[in-house]
Scaffold this motif. Structure first.
Motif, PDB file in Angstrom:
ATOM      1  N   ALA A 255       0.892  -1.497  -0.357  1.00 44.07           N
ATOM      2  CA  ALA A 255       0.086  -0.091   0.309  1.00 44.07           C
ATOM      3  C   ALA A 255       1.232   1.721  -0.078  1.00 44.07           C
ATOM      4  O   ALA A 255       1.563   1.299   0.006  1.00 44.07           O
ATOM      5  N   LYS A 256       0.033   2.440  -0.613  1.00 41.55           N
ATOM      6  CA  LYS A 256       0.887   3.921  -0.635  1.00 41.55           C
ATOM      7  C   LYS A 256       0.211   4.383  -0.329  1.00 41.55           C
ATOM      8  O   LYS A 256      -0.740   4.332  -0.382  1.00 41.55           O
ATOM      9  N   LEU A 257       0.685   5.709   0.006  1.00 42.49           N
ATOM     10  CA  LEU A 257      -0.627   7.238   0.801  1.00 42.49           C
ATOM     11  C   LEU A 257      -0.253   8.178  -0.506  1.00 42.49           C
ATOM     12  O   LEU A 257       0.776   8.046  -0.400  1.00 42.49           O
ATOM     13  N   ASN A 258      -0.729   8.895  -0.843  1.00 39.16           N
ATOM     14  CA  ASN A 258      -1.038   9.972  -1.571  1.00 39.16           C
ATOM     15  C   ASN A 258      -2.561  11.007  -1.750  1.00 39.16           C
ATOM     16  O   ASN A 258      -3.664  10.834  -1.069  1.00 39.16           O
ATOM     17  N   LEU A 259      -1.539  12.419  -1.554  1.00 35.83           N
ATOM     18  CA  LEU A 259      -3.115  12.869  -1.485  1.00 35.83           C
ATOM     19  C   LEU A 259      -3.659  13.866  -2.337  1.00 35.83           C
ATOM     20  O   LEU A 259      -2.540  13.997  -3.114  1.00 35.83           O
ATOM     21  N   VAL A 260      -4.877  14.002  -2.523  1.00 37.61           N
ATOM     22  CA  VAL A 260      -5.371  14.628  -4.452  1.00 37.61           C
ATOM     23  C   VAL A 260      -5.494  15.563  -3.845  1.00 37.61           C
ATOM     24  O   VAL A 260      -6.445  15.772  -2.904  1.00 37.61           O
ATOM     25  N   PRO A 261      -5.039  17.140  -4.702  1.00 38.90           N
ATOM     26  CA  PRO A 261      -6.126  18.274  -3.948  1.00 38.90           C
ATOM     27  C   PRO A 261      -7.645  18.534  -4.726  1.00 38.90           C
ATOM     28  O   PRO A 261      -7.480  19.427  -5.139  1.00 38.90           O
ATOM     29  N   LEU A 262      -8.044  17.930  -4.287  1.00 35.54           N
ATOM     30  CA  LEU A 262      -9.682  17.292  -4.959  1.00 35.54           C
ATOM     31  C   LEU A 262     -10.467  18.161  -3.556  1.00 35.54           C
ATOM     32  O   LEU A 262     -10.985  17.783  -2.678  1.00 35.54           O
ATOM     33  N   ALA A 263     -11.791  19.215  -4.318  1.00 31.71           N
ATOM     34  CA  ALA A 263     -12.304  19.618  -3.563  1.00 31.71           C
ATOM     35  C   ALA A 263     -13.386  19.396  -3.420  1.00 31.71           C
ATOM     36  O   ALA A 263     -14.773  19.022  -4.442  1.00 31.71           O
ATOM     37  N   VAL A 264     -14.214  18.099  -2.755  1.00 33.64           N
ATOM     38  CA  VAL A 264     -15.575  17.544  -2.767  1.00 33.64           C
ATOM     39  C   VAL A 264     -17.150  18.379  -2.964  1.00 33.64           C
ATOM     40  O   VAL A 264     -17.035  19.124  -1.689  1.00 33.64           O
ATOM     41  N   ALA A 265     -17.523  17.874  -3.811  1.00 37.80           N
ATOM     42  CA  ALA A 265     -18.523  18.599  -4.023  1.00 37.80           C
ATOM     43  C   ALA A 265     -19.971  18.687  -3.077  1.00 37.80           C
ATOM     44  O   ALA A 265     -21.195  19.087  -3.164  1.00 37.80           O
ATOM     45  N   GLY A 266     -20.277  17.415  -2.806  1.00 44.11           N
ATOM     46  CA  GLY A 266     -21.131  16.315  -2.176  1.00 44.11           C
ATOM     47  C   GLY A 266     -21.764  16.069  -2.968  1.00 44.11           C
ATOM     48  O   GLY A 266     -23.439  16.432  -2.655  1.00 44.11           O
ATOM     49  N   GLY A 267     -21.498  16.468  -4.821  1.00 49.24           N
ATOM     50  CA  GLY A 267     -22.588  15.717  -4.985  1.00 49.24           C
ATOM     51  C   GLY A 267     -22.874  14.143  -5.724  1.00 49.24           C
ATOM     52  O   GLY A 267     -23.291  14.114  -4.265  1.00 49.24           O
ATOM     53  N   GLY A 268     -23.523  13.887  -6.985  1.00 44.63           N
ATOM     54  CA  GLY A 268     -24.302  12.461  -6.947  1.00 44.63           C
ATOM     55  C   GLY A 268     -23.512  11.520  -7.896  1.00 44.63           C
ATOM     56  O   GLY A 268     -22.161  11.605  -7.637  1.00 44.63           O
ATOM     57  N   PRO A 269     -23.688  10.724  -8.491  1.00 47.69           N
ATOM     58  CA  PRO A 269     -23.330   9.780  -9.327  1.00 47.69           C
ATOM     59  C   PRO A 269     -22.585  10.396 -10.340  1.00 47.69           C
ATOM     60  O   PRO A 269     -21.058   9.553 -10.478  1.00 47.69           O
ATOM     61  N   ARG A 270     -22.671  11.407 -10.897  1.00 45.06           N
ATOM     62  CA  ARG A 270     -21.534  11.983 -11.191  1.00 45.06           C
ATOM     63  C   ARG A 270     -19.800  12.019 -11.519  1.00 45.06           C
ATOM     64  O   ARG A 270     -19.255  12.239 -11.916  1.00 45.06           O
ATOM     65  N   GLU A 271     -20.545  12.783  -9.642  1.00 39.45           N
ATOM     66  CA  GLU A 271     -19.167  13.146  -9.044  1.00 39.45           C
ATOM     67  C   GLU A 271     -18.344  12.409  -8.980  1.00 39.45           C
ATOM     68  O   GLU A 271     -17.373  12.289  -8.726  1.00 39.45           O
ATOM     69  N   ALA A 272     -18.811  11.321  -8.853  1.00 40.71           N
ATOM     70  CA  ALA A 272     -18.147   9.872  -9.146  1.00 40.71           C
ATOM     71  C   ALA A 272     -17.747   9.110  -9.869  1.00 40.71           C
ATOM     72  O   ALA A 272     -16.124   8.503  -9.664  1.00 40.71           O
ATOM     73  N   VAL A 273     -18.067   9.544 -10.731  1.00 42.89           N
ATOM     74  CA  VAL A 273     -17.268   8.858 -11.807  1.00 42.89           C
ATOM     75  C   VAL A 273     -16.344  10.529 -12.397  1.00 42.89           C
ATOM     76  O   VAL A 273     -15.258   9.429 -12.583  1.00 42.89           O
ATOM     77  N   LEU A 274     -16.633  11.794 -12.234  1.00 42.71           N
ATOM     78  CA  LEU A 274     -15.725  11.813 -12.403  1.00 42.71           C
ATOM     79  C   LEU A 274     -13.920  11.604 -11.183  1.00 42.71           C
ATOM     80  O   LEU A 274     -12.742  11.579 -11.369  1.00 42.71           O
ATOM     81  N   HIS A 275     -14.428  11.472 -10.125  1.00 38.54           N
ATOM     82  CA  HIS A 275     -13.377  11.168  -9.356  1.00 38.54           C
ATOM     83  C   HIS A 275     -12.836   9.340  -9.787  1.00 38.54           C
ATOM     84  O   HIS A 275     -11.394   9.722  -9.320  1.00 38.54           O
ATOM     85  N   GLY A 276     -13.534   9.081 -10.100  1.00 41.52           N
ATOM     86  CA  GLY A 276     -13.159   7.782 -11.023  1.00 41.52           C
ATOM     87  C   GLY A 276     -11.886   8.271 -12.389  1.00 41.52           C
ATOM     88  O   GLY A 276     -11.095   7.380 -11.800  1.00 41.52           O
ATOM     89  N   ILE A 277     -11.488   9.086 -13.312  1.00 40.53           N
ATOM     90  CA  ILE A 277     -11.479   9.571 -14.160  1.00 40.53           C
ATOM     91  C   ILE A 277      -9.437   9.739 -13.175  1.00 40.53           C
ATOM     92  O   ILE A 277      -9.023  10.174 -14.071  1.00 40.53           O
ATOM     93  N   ILE A 278     -10.325  10.662 -12.343  1.00 40.33           N
ATOM     94  CA  ILE A 278      -8.881  11.619 -11.460  1.00 40.33           C
ATOM     95  C   ILE A 278      -8.109  10.476 -11.091  1.00 40.33           C
ATOM     96  O   ILE A 278      -7.048   9.876 -11.414  1.00 40.33           O
ATOM     97  N   HIS A 279      -8.674   9.578 -10.381  1.00 45.98           N
ATOM     98  CA  HIS A 279      -7.887   8.233 -10.017  1.00 45.98           C
ATOM     99  C   HIS A 279      -7.552   7.691 -11.498  1.00 45.98           C
ATOM    100  O   HIS A 279      -5.779   7.208 -11.017  1.00 45.98           O
ATOM    101  N   LYS A 280      -7.824   7.094 -12.305  1.00 40.92           N
ATOM    102  CA  LYS A 280      -7.501   6.813 -13.553  1.00 40.92           C
ATOM    103  C   LYS A 280      -6.194   7.569 -13.909  1.00 40.92           C
ATOM    104  O   LYS A 280      -5.090   7.154 -14.362  1.00 40.92           O
ATOM    105  N   ASN A 281      -6.664   9.308 -14.059  1.00 40.91           N
ATOM    106  CA  ASN A 281      -5.356   9.786 -14.741  1.00 40.91           C
ATOM    107  C   ASN A 281      -4.114   9.354 -13.685  1.00 40.91           C
ATOM    108  O   ASN A 281      -2.796   9.576 -13.881  1.00 40.91           O
ATOM    109  N   TYR A 282      -3.754   9.357 -12.129  1.00 45.39           N
ATOM    110  CA  TYR A 282      -2.680   8.879 -11.133  1.00 45.39           C
ATOM    111  C   TYR A 282      -2.275   8.017 -11.192  1.00 45.39           C
ATOM    112  O   TYR A 282      -1.554   7.312 -10.649  1.00 45.39           O
ATOM    113  N   GLY A 283      -3.201   6.974 -12.110  1.00 46.82           N
ATOM    114  CA  GLY A 283      -2.366   5.454 -12.298  1.00 46.82           C
ATOM    115  C   GLY A 283      -3.004   4.254 -11.577  1.00 46.82           C
ATOM    116  O   GLY A 283      -2.742   3.287 -11.484  1.00 46.82           O
TER     117      GLY A 283
END
Length: 283
Positions: A255-283
């Motif tokens: 396991a590894k720890l890394n901090l992502v400078p993401l401001a969570v908006a408290g939205g719904g499924p579309r925001e979850a998809v955006l988070h998935g794209i961000i993590h995908k870009n991180y690898g």
């Protein structure tokens, strides 16, 4: 890094200017209008500049905004769940013109980026609310806050970075996507399972991530969103110390720890998809 998942849109963008251009941009910016960013806008800018929002190269214009809200697609057809706009005050919106430059600064006035203005437009804010929050009622606190902070105008254009927003804490835990992917390769990781939280983790969540990693034959990236804290939440330093204290409970090198400078908006499924794209870009 070929063994890792491909970035969204197949490539990581690099929006940082070279050293010579940075000096020129800083000098030229003295004659440009400026926009000082708020905390949430700073998070968006950092994710743009470091490639976490690939393939985006700047803030969206009217065509992208309209299609993303309606169809979850950019104007070129690329899947994208939520609009990313750069909101500006009314007085600035009335003075900017396509072809001009806008200096993007932090709250202390430090020059962070140049935005080449392509368009100033009035986004459909109700379409944004529906995309982000779905059918949640008007009295919902997140919906009310979003409407309150929205401005009339947004500016669109490509961004060229001068420097990333400055963080004075946990710098070794703030790897950008390209650097984090390089560290995965060094560790020999071929499949990475990301776990995102913006609160503290508990033993049950540690056990869940460990079981999921073993089932998937993957390593674990603990990837908390640290862009903005919610009211009533633990303070930033306490949360990060909790993540650090939990890491030795994983098997060594798993396991590894890394901090992502993401401001969570408290939205719904579309925001979850955006988070998935961000993590995908991180690898």
């Amino acid at each position: 890094m070929d063994n890792l998942i491909a970035p969204h849109g197949s490539r990581l963008v690099d929006l940082m200017a070279d050293r010579t251009s940075i000096t020129e941009l800083r000098e030229a910016s003295r004659d440009w209008p400026s926009l000082d960013l708020g905390p949430r806008q700073l998070c968006d800018l950092e994710l743009l500049l470091n490639g976490a929002l690939s393939p985006l190269e700047g803030s969206m214009g009217a065509d992208d905004h309209l299609r993303v809200c309606a169809e979850m697609r950019l104007a070129d057809g690329t899947m994208w769940p939520l609009p990313l706009t750069l909101d500006i005050p009314d007085e600035l919106g009335g003075s900017l013109a396509p072809g001009s430059d806008l200096a993007i600064r932090d709250r202390e006035g430090v020059m962070l980026a140049r935005l080449a203005v392509a368009e100033v437009f009035e986004p459909d804010r109700e379409a944004e609310v529906r995309a982000l929050f779905g059918d949640r009622p008007d009295g919902d606190p997140d919906v009310t806050y979003y409407r309150h902070r929205a401005t009339r105008f947004a500016v669109a254009g490509t961004v060229e970075g001068v420097q990333l927003p400055v963080h004075f804490d946990y710098r070794e835990l703030r790897l950008a996507p390209r650097d984090l992917r390089r560290s995965f390769t060094t560790l020999g990781w071929r499949k990475v399972l990301a776990y995102q939280t913006h609160r503290t983790m508990h033993r049950a969540q540690q056990a869940m991530t460990l079981a999921a990693a073993r089932e998937a034959g993957a390593s674990v990236l603990i990837h908390p969103a640290v862009g903005m804290s919610e009211p009533g939440d633990f303070d930033h330093y306490t949360k990060v110390r909790c993540y650090q204290a939990l890491m030795p409970s994983y098997p060594k090198f798993l396991a590894k720890l890394n901090l992502v400078p993401l401001a969570v908006a408290g939205g719904g499924p579309r925001e979850a998809v955006l988070h998935g794209i961000i993590h995908k870009n991180y690898g």
